[in-house]
Structures are given as structure tokens and as C-alpha cells.
Motif scaffolding. Structure first.
Motif, PDB file in Angstrom:
ATOM      1  N   GLU A 324      -8.046   0.646   1.542  1.00 22.90           N
ATOM      2  CA  GLU A 324      -7.034   1.325   1.963  1.00 22.90           C
ATOM      3  C   GLU A 324      -6.228   1.829   0.785  1.00 22.90           C
ATOM      4  O   GLU A 324      -6.327   1.309  -0.232  1.00 22.90           O
ATOM      5  N   LYS A 326      -3.333   2.760  -1.215  1.00 21.19           N
ATOM      6  CA  LYS A 326      -2.024   2.105  -1.291  1.00 21.19           C
ATOM      7  C   LYS A 326      -0.686   3.070  -0.968  1.00 21.19           C
ATOM      8  O   LYS A 326       0.557   2.951  -0.753  1.00 21.19           O
TER       9      LYS A 326
ATOM     10  N   ARG B 376      -4.698  -2.481   8.987  1.00 20.83           N
ATOM     11  CA  ARG B 376      -5.140  -1.702   7.948  1.00 20.83           C
ATOM     12  C   ARG B 376      -3.918  -1.352   6.992  1.00 20.83           C
ATOM     13  O   ARG B 376      -3.714  -1.427   5.835  1.00 20.83           O
ATOM     14  N   ALA B 380      -2.314  -2.018   3.425  1.00 17.66           N
ATOM     15  CA  ALA B 380      -2.018  -1.133   2.561  1.00 17.66           C
ATOM     16  C   ALA B 380      -0.670  -1.666   2.030  1.00 17.66           C
ATOM     17  O   ALA B 380      -0.278  -1.175   0.819  1.00 17.66           O
ATOM     18  N   LEU B 383      -1.268  -3.906  -0.781  1.00 16.68           N
ATOM     19  CA  LEU B 383      -1.588  -3.442  -2.084  1.00 16.68           C
ATOM     20  C   LEU B 383      -0.357  -2.694  -2.844  1.00 16.68           C
ATOM     21  O   LEU B 383      -0.381  -2.677  -3.962  1.00 16.68           O
ATOM     22  N   ARG B 384       0.680  -2.211  -1.793  1.00 14.38           N
ATOM     23  CA  ARG B 384       1.668  -1.574  -2.552  1.00 14.38           C
ATOM     24  C   ARG B 384       2.382  -2.452  -3.125  1.00 14.38           C
ATOM     25  O   ARG B 384       3.240  -2.198  -4.133  1.00 14.38           O
ATOM     26  N   ALA B 387       1.065  -3.772  -6.373  1.00 13.56           N
ATOM     27  CA  ALA B 387       1.123  -2.712  -7.241  1.00 13.56           C
ATOM     28  C   ALA B 387       2.426  -2.557  -7.923  1.00 13.56           C
ATOM     29  O   ALA B 387       2.818  -2.555  -9.361  1.00 13.56           O
ATOM     30  N   TYR B 424      -8.607  -8.150   7.186  1.00 11.04           N
ATOM     31  CA  TYR B 424      -8.880  -6.729   6.598  1.00 11.04           C
ATOM     32  C   TYR B 424     -10.249  -6.255   6.586  1.00 11.04           C
ATOM     33  O   TYR B 424     -10.730  -5.505   6.970  1.00 11.04           O
TER      34      TYR B 424
END
Lengths: 327, 464
Positions: A324, A326, B376, B380, B383-384, B387, B424
Motif C-alpha cells: 500500500e 502510504k 488496505r 496504509a 504506514l503513514r 513514517a 493485510y
């Protein structure tokens, strides 16, 4: 969890996992500490590929092939390659039976489920080419007659990477036909001790029983072919293969056959993990054994000590994995 | 050998920065009557670079180091004011200190040197800190070259427009290109023995040829493009524009005239016809004209700069594809430009017509059941979140590899990480559809995970 696209149910892949685990356990009673190599060899068998075992003498290459054959309940033959080995010594001959007055086919050692071709690089190119058809088409041609090889069929070829005098290096065309290239390596200190203990009273191979049969193996091969590969994972495989063709240190990158091989191997590997679909981790794990023998490094890169395995690993650290975004 | 290669690349990067910074400061110096010593002012950036580089040796939190780094800026700013503008005064004399607030008070009347120092030094300080983060690699060399070219073009164009003098501009440009080309050549060379590698002759050859070409081109351009010729080109462009205006006026006249008749006795204000003819029907107030001219020039300049940027990017990318040995098939440079132009026009049309080209990913997500989309999207979000905490997923990392890395960071949340990653993977690669209770558990896991927080703790753990 419901699945939309995979054709194999979870039940069948879990049976593959169970069978694979039992085989590995059985073989590990004979070959100490080489579960991963055994698992990879089994992967090649399940996806109808061939294996190149490249290692120094005495690490158990022949033993491994015998043990796998025994555990799988398959027939096993060994071909020791020498420069005077003829193609007919491998495939078989048509001989004239005086009693019946007919020509009869006497099959060569290749007519078996699992064949170990020892020191394949000692055979002449003519003899090596007779193995090409067997590896690719799983059939042989003797006196214009095509004969199918038994199923399942696994060819394990061995090569000694040290003694290269008087050898005939395998051409790229033949190397490309091997699904995986594996190395056994020396056992660790503890493992070597275990080997001595294991073999103190006879050969443990005698006590190794057959865990599965030929019919079951053929069924497992069919199931592996149906393991789901998502479009994104296929795209990842393609990106990886294409990256080998664009690397500045690689003279010849992997072929579409390599992409197919990696795809099939990943399917078999996923099945052996009990999954009904392939993940990028499967592809990454199999990339080195599946691709490193299929690429040719440029001379200047080779002089700098860049090995093919190292280059493939470098590519694995560069090619993006489909995950995916981000953002 | 590797150390000397990196050192050389750093020198070229800093050299490029110094060149365009010098040009910008020279241009700015004109606004205060040229009273400042530009080289001394430029040194602020390199002092900042040194302080920032030294501070990286301290293993303190980033916020503390940033605050400490910026704490030195006022000191050097005041030093610049004192040394450059009041060299005769002693430090104890407050007159020099008062010059900055005095300059602020006169900002609407005159732009004074203390104000320029006050505004320029933080920018220089920031640029110095930015330079300390440079990586001695090919992409940095390319980026800095492109940035420098753009800024130098803007500076030289502005100087030309404002009719200012800038002695040594040609030499400055040559020095910049020397650093740029050397930096690109050295950073692109592979391996530690770059000087003895087979690529050396290739890149050194390209560097020397390009330097020679630029010198020759500069000479030819200066001989051909005289002020008269430039004026001729401007007149030609003006003539073409007037033709376009006449054509537009002609088309406008084809429309039927309005049938409206003013009522009798009404006084209509007279239109100043002369101005309308000159402006093609557009009446522009006098006070607005300089601003519009400036906007127009900025637009034209922007277009020129953009073109230079794209062309240079294409050339460098093409050179890079060609460099390794020439054995591979590489499209011709002309083909590369054509491909780039078509791609650019396609993107422009899509944006203008608000068409978003469908990606395979879009189609994939669109066709998914909502439960799968939820999983999904949740991933995401994960991941954000990671990050933002300073631990982004590397492009080559699979979800499992990334999960293993996150285990080391938040081991207490292993269970939730594992569950989210597993679900996932099932959805993403196995096209699985999670059940309702799985979705609920996923959301709960995500909330639990967020509670733990993820803070940047320094170097990212090795994923191998």
C-alpha cells in the motif's frame, strides 16, 4: 477467511504443508542440519523443476538425493559423469534381442523418478545436451523415438566448484533449465558432531521409511500449480527479472523462463508453508536460488569480486515490493 | 580512495552552492549600494555548515541540536553588522546595535544594509545547515546542478533587466559549471577506485568536452547575440503579438453588434480611444503596469527556467543510461526528448480536462469488496503513522520484513503488529475477504497500536 480467487482451498495446502514437514523430518534423520536445502529441493520437485547442487565433495549431495527419493517412495538412480560417458549411457539403447528377433529398448538410468547426475560438468557437451531434453520436456529421444519420463521426475545435478580441470562448464542454455541452484555447505561444529553420532552404528538411511507415494506426489504437484499468484506479485516477479537485465554489472540478465521458474517455485513454496497464495516474501526468498545461476556477470565486475548472489540480493534491496502507498 | 572520492564530491557540491549564493548576494548587494563585502557575508553559510556538521557528532536529541545550532545565528548576524558596517566602533558602543531596529523603521522608505544582513543571514544559516545534510551521491550532484542553473539564470536575467553591473559573472558561471560537471562525473563513478576505473575516461572526457563546449558556446553567443540583435528579437516578438491582437480584434468584430440603444438624453462617458487602441481594448491603470510587467516577466522567466530544468534532466538521465558501456540499447537523445514531451503534454491535458488516468492500482481497489478496502486503508494508515514517527517502510521491504523491524521498536505490541500484517497480507496477496469480527479486531488492534506511540529513536534498525 473467505478467499476470492485462489483455486486451492486451505485444506489442501495444509495437507501439502503436513506432508512436506513429515518429509523434511524424515530426511533430517539422515541429513543433519540441511532442512532449508531439503525444503528447496522438495519445492523444485513440486513445481516440476530441476536442481543444481553446487558444492565441494563429501557434504552429502548424493545422500540428500537418495534420502529424498526414499522418503518420497520414488525410484532413484545415480549417474556418475565422466568424459567418456555417452548419451546412450544416460538415455538407454535399442538392442537387438536375438531370441525374439526384435529391437528392444533398454532404458538408461534417467528413466527414474529422481536421478542424481553427479559431476555433470565432467560429461562432454554431447552428453550434457542429452540431459537438456529430459530436463525441459521430461522426455527422451532414442533412435527417433520419443519416450516420456516417469512422473514425478526430478533431476538433481551436482557440480564441484573447486576442481575445474578437465571439465566442460555447463552452457548458459543448460544452466537456465535448472529451477534452483543450491549449496549444502559444510555443517557446523555441532552438526558435524551429530553426524558422527548418527553414523556410529550403520547407515540411518536404512531406517528411513517412505512417507508418501508417487500418486500423492503427482496430486500435490497439481495443487501447487493452482496456488494463487496475485497480479501485483506477478508484477513484482517481472520487475525483478527485468531489473537483472538493466543492472550495469550484469552482462546477461534472467530470461522469461527464469520468470516462469520463479513463479512456479514461489507457488510450490507457498503451498509448503500452508498458504494458498504467493507473497512477495516467497519471491524474495527464492530469488537467489532461482536466479543467481541464470545471470552472467560482466568480467570487470567479476574481477572486483561481485558474485551473482550478491547482485541478486542487491536487486532485492532496490526493486519496490507492491505494498500500500502510504500517501 | 573512497574517502577522497566523497571529499571531492563534497567540495564540488559546496563549490556550486558558493557560486550561486555569491551571485544572489552580489545582486542583493546592489540594493544597498554595494556597501557589503559579499564574500564575508557568504562565510555565514559555511560557518553554519561547520557548526551543523560538528553538532552531528554529539548524540543529543535532534530538537536540542537544532535549537543549539540556531542559537549561534544571532551572534553571527550581529557580528556581520558590526564588522561590515561599523568596523570603527567598539563592541561596547550601542550605536551599531541600534542600526537594525533603525533599518526596520525605515523599511518603507529605504532598504538599508543592516536590514539586508538581518534578512539574509537566517537564509544563509539555513542553507549552511542544509549543506551539512548533503549526501555525496549522483542524485545530489544532479539536483544541486539544476538548482544552481535555475538560480543563476534568474539572477543574471534580473541583473540584465535592472541594468545592473555584475563583474565576473562569466567567470562565476564557468566556475559553477566546472564544479557541477566534476561533481557529476566523480559521483557517478562506481566503486572505490573511481579514478582508475574504466568509467574514469568516459566521464572525464565528457566533463572536459562539456567545459570546452560551454566556453566556446559562451564566446559564440557573446559574439552573435549583441544588444542590437536581442532588441531585434524583442521587436519581432512584439510584432507577432500585435498581429495576434489584431486577429483577436477581428474575430471579436465578427460577433453581431449590440442592439441596445441608450435612452435619449442619457450622458454616456466618453471612452479614451487612444488608450484602448494601444492596449488592444484593455485599459490598464498606470500604477498597475509595472506590477503586470513584472508578473509577465516572471512568467516568461519561469517558462524558460522550467524548460532548462526539463532539458537538463533529460540530458543527464540519458547520459546516465548511456554511460555503463554502451552495449545496451538506449533510445536516441531526440527520442528521449520526444517521449518526455509527449508524456508532459499528456499529463497537462489530463490535468486541464481533470482526467485522472486509471492506474492498475485504482482498478484493483475499485473492484475490491469494502471489507478488503478497509483492511488496505488501515494498513496504509499504519504506514503513514510509522513514517511520521521516523520509521518509514523502505520500498523494497515486504510487509513481513517491515513488521519484523517494527517488532524491535515496539516489542510490547508484537501481537497487534502481527495480526494487522497477517490480515493485510491475506487481503492484499490472497484476495481474502475478512469477516466482520476480524474487521472489528483489526480496528481494535490499530487503536491499541496507536496508544503505544512510536518515537524516532535514532538510527533505523538494520533490516537484514
Amino acid at each position: 477467511m473467505e478467499t476470492m480467487h485462489n483455486t486451492s482451498g486451505t485444506g489442501t495446502t495444509s495437507s501439502i504443508k503436513e506432508t512436506a514437514d513429515r518429509i523434511i523430518d524424515g530426511v533430517s534423520k539422515v541429513i543433519v542440519g540441511k532442512e532449508e536445502v531439503t525444503r528447496l529441493t522438495l519445492t523444485a520437485l513440486l513445481c516440476e523443476g530441476n536442481v543444481l547442487l553446487e558444492d565441494v565433495p563429501g557434504v552429502g549431495k548424493t545422500m540428500l538425493a537418495r534420502a529424498i527419493a526414499r522418503a518420497l517412495g520414488c525410484s532413484f538412480h545415480r549417474i556418475q559423469c565422466t568424459p567418456d560417458l555417452l548419451p546412450s549411457d544416460v538415455t538407454g539403447i535399442q538392442f537387438y534381442n536375438q531370441k525374439s528377433g526384435n529391437f528392444e529398448f533398454r532404458p538408461g538410468p534417467i528413466m527414474t523418478n529422481i536421478v542424481l547426475v553427479d559431476e555433470i560438468n565432467r560429461a562432454t557437451p554431447r552428453t550434457q545436451s542429452s540431459l537438456l531434453e529430459a530436463m525441459q520436456e521430461q522426455q527422451i529421444t532414442v533412435d527417433m523415438e520419443t519416450i516420456k519420463l516417469p512422473r514425478p521426475f526430478l533431476l538433481i545435478a551436482t557440480q564441484n566448484p573447486i576442481e575445474l580441470e578437465g571439465t566442460f562448464p555447463l552452457p548458459e542454455a543448460q544452466l537456465d533449465r535448472f529451477m534452483l541452484r543450491l549449496r549444502l555447505g559444510y555443517p557446523s561444529e555441532i552438526e558435524e558432531g551429530k553426524i558422527l553420532h548418527l553414523y556410529r552404528e550403520g547407515n540411518p538411511m536404512e531406517s528411513l521409511e517412505s512417507i508418501t507415494g508417487i500418486a500423492e506426489l503427482v496430486e500435490l504437484q497439481k495443487i501447487c500449480r493452482g496456488i494463487y499468484v496475485d497480479e501485483s506479485v506477478r508484477g513484482y516477479i517481472v520487475s525483478l527479472i527485468r531489473a537483472t537485465r538493466e543492472h550495469p554489472d550484469i552482462k546477461l540478465g534472467a530470461s522469461p523462463r527464469a520468470a516462469l521458474g520463479l513463479n512456479h517455485a514461489a507457488q510450490a513454496w507457498a503451498a509448503m508453508q500452508g498458504r494458498s497464495f504467493v507473497t512477495p516474501d516467497d519471491v524474495k526468498f527464492l530469488a537467489v536460488p532461482a536466479l543467481s545461476h541464470r545471470i552472467i556477470v560482466k568480467a570487470e565486475a567479476r574481477l572486483k569480486g561481485h558474485l551473482t548472489e550478491e547482485l541478486v540480493r542487491e536487486l532485492l534491496d532496490k526493486v519496490p515490493v507492491p505494498v500500500e502507498d502510504k500517501k | 580512495m573512497k574517502l577522497s572520492k566523497n571529499a571531492l564530491v563534497y567540495i564540488t557540491l559546496f563549490g556550486m552552492e558558493a557560486c550561486w549564493l555569491y551571485a544572489v548576494l552580489c545582486a542583493a548587494n546592489h540594493s544597498v549600494g554595494g556597501v557589503l563585502n559579499v564574500a564575508l557575508l557568504l562565510s555565514v553559510a559555511f560557518i553554519s555548515l561547520g557548526i551543523s556538521a560538528l553538532s552531528k557528532l554529539l548524540r543529543w536529541p535532534k530538537s536540542v541540536l537544532t535549537a543549539l545550532g540556531w542559537a549561534f545565528w544571532p551572534v553571527f548576524m550581529l557580528l556581520m553588522v558590526k564588522i561590515q558596517l561599523f568596523p570603527g566602533l567598539s563592541f561596547a558602543d550601542s550605536a551599531w546595535l541600534g542600526s537594525i531596529p533603525h533599518a526596520f523603521s525605515r523599511i518603507f522608505y529605504e532598504f538599508e544594509a543592516p536590514l539586508l544582513i538581518f534578512l539574509a543571514t537566517p537564509v544563509l544559516w539555513w542553507l549552511g545547515r542544509r549543506m551539512s545534510g548533503f549526501r555525496p551521491d549522483f542524485s545530489t550532484a544532479i539536483t544541486e546542478t539544476q538548482l544552481g542553473v535555475v538560480i543563476l539564470v534568474i539572477v543574471f536575467f534580473s541583473i540584465y533587466q535592472l541594468k545592473l553591473e555584475m563583474p565576473g559573472s562569466t567567470g562565476l558561471a564557468l566556475i559553477f559549471f566546472f564544479f557541477a560537471l566534476l561533481g557529476i562525473a566523480v559521483s557517478h563513478a562506481r566503486g572505490e577506485s573511481w579514478f582508475f576505473s574504466s568509467q574514469k575516461s568516459h566521464w572525464l572526457g565528457i566533463t572536459l568536452v562539456l567545459i570546452g563546449l560551454i566556453l566556446a558556446l559562451g564566446l559564440v553567443v557573446s559574439l552573435i547575440f549583441t544588444p542590437d540583435l536581442i532588441q531585434l528579437i524583442i521587436d519581432a516578438a512584439t510584432w507577432v503579438w500585435s498581429m495576434i491582437e489584431r486577429l483577436m480584434t477581428f474575430f471579436a468584430s465578427l460577433f453581431p453588434a449590440s442592439s441596445y440603444e441608450p435612452p435619449e438624453g442619457a450622458d454616456m462617458p466618453a471612452m479614451p480611444s487612444t488608450e484602448m487602441e494601444n492596449n488592444g481594448g484593455l485599459q490598464v491603470p498606470e500604477w498597475l503596469k509595472p506590477s503586470l510587467t513584472l508578473v509577465w516577466e516572471i512568467m516568461v522567466l519561469g517558462l524558460v527556467v522550467f524548460t532548462i530544468w526539463r532539458i537538463s534532466t533529460q540530458i543527464f538521465q540519458w547520459l546516465r543510461r548511456r554511460a555503463p558501456g554502451g552495449a545496451e540499447e538506449v533510445e536516441s537523445l531526440k527520442g528521449s526528448f520526444w517521449k518526455d514531451l509527449l508524456g508532459f503534454l499528456r499529463g497537462l491535458i489530463y490535468r486541464l480536462l481533470r482526467i485522472r488516468p486509471k492506474t492498475r492500482e485504482d482498478n484493483g481497489i475499485k473492484n475490491l469488496p469494502p471489507q478488503a478496502v478497509t483492511v488496505r486503508q488501515l494498513y496504509a494508515q499504519l504506514l503513514r503513522w510509522t513514517a511520521a514517527g521516523g520509521f518509514p517502510r523502505e520500498n523494497h521491504q515486504t510487509p513481513e520484513e517491515y513488521r519484523d523491524m517494527l517488532y524491535r521498536l515496539i516489542p510490547e505490541k508484537e501481537e497487534y503488529l502481527d495480526f494487522i500484517t497477517r490480515e493485510y497480507i491475506n487481503v492484499r496477496y490472497g484476495s481474502g475477504i475478512p469477516a466482520e469480527d476480524t474487521l472489528i479486531r483489526l480496528k481494535e488492534s490499530w487503536h491499541e497500536l496507536k496508544k503505544s506511540g512510536i518515537k524516532k529513536k535514532g538510527k533505523q534498525p538494520n533490516t537484514h
